[in-house]
Design a protein around this motif. Structure first.
Motif: not given
Length: 644
Positions: A444-458
Motif C-alpha cells: 500500500v505505502a512505504p513507511p511515513a516519516d513522522p518528522c517530515a514537514a507534511k507529517n509533523v503536527i503543529n
C-alpha cells in the motif's frame, strides 16, 4: 450382668420420660426385636441408629396422607414409635431390609382415630425397593422421597410419631430394623472433582452430591447426585465421553464452569441403554467439567462409575505444512479438520478451522491481505507472530471486504525482511471450508516519516487532533523511559506534535477527555515528550494510562517543565497497532506571570495605573512596584517604561 450394664447405660443419659421408658423396655426385653405399641398415645421410644422391631397381627390399621396433594393410604397392622431429636436437622428414617412390603409415615401429632386421615410430615411406600436395596418393597423417608417427602427439619426437643405397617390387609406383620440418621451435609462436588484423562476414568460417586439442572434438547433434567470429571484438553480437537461400560441409568453434560448448568455445551441421556455419551470440542489447555449423575433420585448410587474419554480422531497439527505466500494473488488449499483458535480479545473470539500461511515483506511499509475474491466465504483473517497461538495474534478482521457475513481484509505494517504468520479461518464452527481460497497481498505505502514537514503536527495550546495510521513506525523507548507494567516500552504508530513553549513552567499533556463507548480500546494512548524529533534518547518523560490508572478507556497524561521559546516534540500513539483513534491531545500551559506595573490587573499599563500610583505617592503598599517599601520615583520610572 446384662441387666447391670443396661442399668449403668440408663444412668448416664438424660432422664426424659421417653428415655426412661426406653431403658426400662431394654432391661426387660427378652430378645433383640420389640413389638412396639399398637397405640399412638403410648409409642415405643427410639433414637438415632437401628432399633429392631416386630409388629403383631393384632395391631390395627391407620389412614394416612400419602402424597403432597390429596392422596391417602391405609397402613395395616400399624406399630408406633416416638422419636425426639436432640439436634434440629433433616433426617433419614427407614425400614430397608424389612420382612415384607411396608409403609412408613411420620407426623408431629397423633391421628384423631384409626379411620381419620392423619396429617403427616412424610409418607413413603417402597423407596428401598425402588432404590435397589434389600427388603421386599420396604420404605424410607428422606428429603425428596416419593409419596410425601420428608423435607422439613425435625426440631430438637419435639417428639415426632412414626407409624410402620404393612402394604395391605393380607400383608404379614412387618418386622425388621428401624433406622434413623442425619441427612449428610451436601458435598462440594466441584472441590471433589476427579481429574479426567484420555482413556478409562474411575470416578468415585459421592451419595451426598447435589443435583444439577441442565437443558438437553429443550428438556430440563435434574441430574441426581451429580459428580464431576475435571478434563483439560491436551490439544485442540474433538472428544467423546461416555458411561456405557456399566448398566446404570445416567445423564451426562459437559460444562465450562463446574456446578453451573447454564454453561452446558452438550448433554445426553440414554445413548447406550441407560448410559450416556457426549461429543464435544475443546481448545488445547481448555478446562471442562464432565458432569455425570443418575436419572432417578431414587436410584442406588454406585460406589464408582466408569467414564471413558476418547479421541474422535488424532488432531492435525496446523503448523506442519505452512504455505509461504507473496505479494499478489495466492491460491492456498484449505483443510477443514484443522483446530480452532481462541483469540484473547474481550470477550474472547474463536476462529474455527484456522489454516496458516507465512509472509515475508520484500520492503518496509503498509500491506493489505484479503480474500475478498471469495464473496461466499464468511471468514476471519488474523496476523500473528507465531503459528496456532492466540496470545501471539496481533490483529484480526471479520467482514473487512464490506459484506456482512462475507470475506475479510486486514491491513498491517512490516519492516523489510520480517516474516509474519497470516491465518484464515471460518466464522462458524459448522462451516465446511471450500477446497481452496485466494489470499491477495498488496503493498500500500512505504513507511511515513513522522518528522517530515507534511507529517509533523503543529501543536497549539488546547486540543490537537492526532489521526492514527499504521504507516508510522513505533517509537521504541526501551532503555530510555519506562511505560509501565503493561506491554512493551514502545508507542505504536507514533505521531509527533511540534510544540514551542510560550512561557516557562510546568505544562500538561493528555487525552483524558477521549472516550471509548464501544470498549474496543480505540483511544488507548501512550505519550512522550522529546527534545529532538523522533529521537527516543532525547525523551524527557513518558506515560501510559496516566488519566485512568490502568482502567478503561486507558487514556494518557503527563506533565513536563518547559522553557519559553524552546521547541519540544510530543509523541502520541497507541498501546498497540489496534488503537485507531483519533486522539485528542490537549496541551495546557501555566498562566503567564502578571506585570507588577499593571496595578489594576486589566492587562495593560495605562493612565489608570498611573492614577493609582500617584494616589498612593509616598505610601508603602499599592504602587510600590520595586518592593523597596516606598512609592516614589523609581516606581514611577518602572511604570512609564512598561507603558502600553
Amino acid at each position: 450382668m446384662r441387666a447391670e450394664v443396661a442399668i449403668m447405660r440408663c444412668s448416664i443419659f438424660p432422664a426424659s420420660v421417653v428415655s426412661v421408658l426406653a431403658c426400662a423396655i431394654a432391661l426387660l426385653a427378652p430378645s433383640a426385636a420389640f413389638a412396639q405399641s399398637a397405640n399412638c398415645a403410648k409409642p415405643f421410644p427410639v433414637g438415632l441408629g437401628d432399633t429392631p422391631f416386630a409388629n403383631l397381627s393384632t395391631f390395627t390399621e391407620q389412614l394416612s396422607q400419602s402424597t403432597s396433594g390429596f392422596g391417602e393410604s391405609m397402613i395395616y397392622k400399624t406399630g408406633w414409635f416416638a422419636f425426639t431429636p436432640d439436634v434440629t436437622a433433616q433426617y433419614i428414617i427407614g425400614v430397608c431390609g424389612a420382612n415384607d412390603d411396608s409403609k412408613l409415615a411420620l407426623a408431629a401429632a397423633c391421628p384423631l382415630a384409626p379411620d381419620s386421615l392423619w396429617d403427616v410430615l412424610g409418607f413413603n411406600d417402597d423407596a428401598c425397593a425402588f432404590a435397589g436395596g434389600s427388603g421386599l418393597w420396604a420404605s424410607k423417608l428422606y428429603p425428596g422421597n416419593a409419596g410425601r417427602s420428608l423435607d422439613a427439619q425435625l426440631v430438637a426437643g419435639h417428639t415426632y410419631l412414626i407409624a410402620v405397617g404393612g402394604y395391605g390387609a393380607s400383608t404379614q406383620p412387618v418386622a425388621g430394623s428401624l433406622s434413623i440418621d442425619f441427612v449428610p451435609p451436601p458435598l462440594d462436588a466441584c472441590a471433589a472433582a476427579t481429574v479426567g484423562v484420555i482413556g478409562a476414568n474411575s470416578m468415585a460417586m459421592n451419595t451426598t452430591a447435589p443435583a444439577l439442572t441442565v437443558e438437553c434438547g429443550g428438556v430440563s433434567y435434574d441430574i441426581s447426585k451429580t459428580n464431576y470429571l475435571r478434563f483439560t484438553a491436551p490439544y485442540t480437537g474433538e472428544f467423546i465421553a461416555n458411561s456405557c461400560a456399566q448398566n446404570i441409568d445416567t445423564v451426562m453434560a459437559v460444562l465450562t464452569a463446574c456446578g453451573d448448568g447454564t454453561t452446558s455445551l452438550i448433554c445426553n441421556d440414554d445413548t447406550c441403554g441407560g448410559g450416556s455419551s457426549v461429543r464435544f470440542s475443546a481448545i488445547s489447555g481448555q478446562e471442562l467439567f464432565i458432569a455425570v449423575g443418575l436419572y432417578s433420585p431414587n436410584s442406588i448410587v454406585p460406589a464408582v462409575l466408569s467414564i471413558a474419554i476418547e479421541e474422535v480422531a488424532p488432531p492435525l497439527d496446523p503448523c506442519t505444512s505452512i504455505v509461504s505466500i507473496g505479494v499478489g494473488s495466492n491460491v492456498i488449499a484449505l483443510e477443514s479438520a484443522l483446530p480452532s483458535l481462541v483469540v484473547g480479545t474481550n470477550p474472547p473470539i474463536t476462529i474455527y478451522k484456522v489454516n496458516y500461511t507465512s509472509f515475508t515483506a520484500p520492503q518496509a511499509g503498509v500491506y493489505t491481505v484479503s480474500n475478498c475474491a471469495n464473496a461466499d466465504f464468511d471468514s476471519w483473517l488474523l496476523l500473528a507472530t507465531q503459528c496456532n497461538s492466540g496470545a501471539a495474534v496481533t490483529a484480526i478482521d471479520d467482514d473487512g471486504c464490506g459484506v456482512i457475513g462475507g470475506p475479510s481484509e486486514l491491513q498491517f505494517f512490516s519492516e523489510a525482511g520480517a516474516t509474519m504468520i497470516i491465518g484464515i479461518g471460518a466464522w462458524s464452527e459448522l462451516a465446511v471450508l471450500a477446497p481452496a481460497t485466494n489470499l491477495t497481498v498488496a503493498f500500500v505505502a512505504p513507511p511515513a516519516d513522522p518528522c517530515a514537514a507534511k507529517n509533523v503536527i503543529n501543536g497549539v495550546v488546547g486540543s490537537n487532533t492526532v489521526r492514527m495510521s499504521i504507516a508510522y513506525r513505533a517509537l521504541n523507548l526501551a532503555g530510555h523511559c519506562d511505560l509501565g507494567p503493561s506491554g512493551n516500552d514502545a508507542i505504536a504508530c507514533a505521531r509527533l506534535i511540534r510544540f514551542t513553549a510560550a512561557v516557562d513552567g510546568v505544562h500538561s499533556v493528555g487525552n483524558c477527555a477521549d472516550t471509548d463507548p464501544a470498549g474496543n480500546g480505540r483511544v488507548d494512548a501512550r505519550l512522550a515528550v522529546l527534545t529532538d524529533c523522533g529521537d527516543p534518547a532525547s525523551v524527557l518523560v513518558c506515560d501510559d494510562d496516566g488519566c485512568t490508572a490502568g482502567a478503561a478507556p486507558y487514556t494518557a497524561h503527563l506533565v513536563f517543565t518547559a522553557i519559553a521559546g524552546r521547541t519540544y516534540y510530543i509523541a502520541a500513539g497507541g498501546f498497540d497497532e489496534s488503537v485507531t483513534g483519533p486522539l485528542h491531545v490537549v496541551i495546557e500551559q501555566p498562566a503567564p506571570p502578571t506585570n507588577p506595573a499593571d496595578l489594576n490587573q486589566d492587562g495593560v499599563i495605562s493612565g489608570a495605573d498611573l492614577a493609582i500610583l500617584l494616589g498612593n505617592w509616598q505610601g508603602t503598599t499599592i504602587g510600590d512596584i520595586n518592593r523597596d517599601g516606598l512609592v516614589n520615583g523609581p516606581d514611577l520610572a518602572i511604570l512609564l517604561n512598561n507603558w502600553t
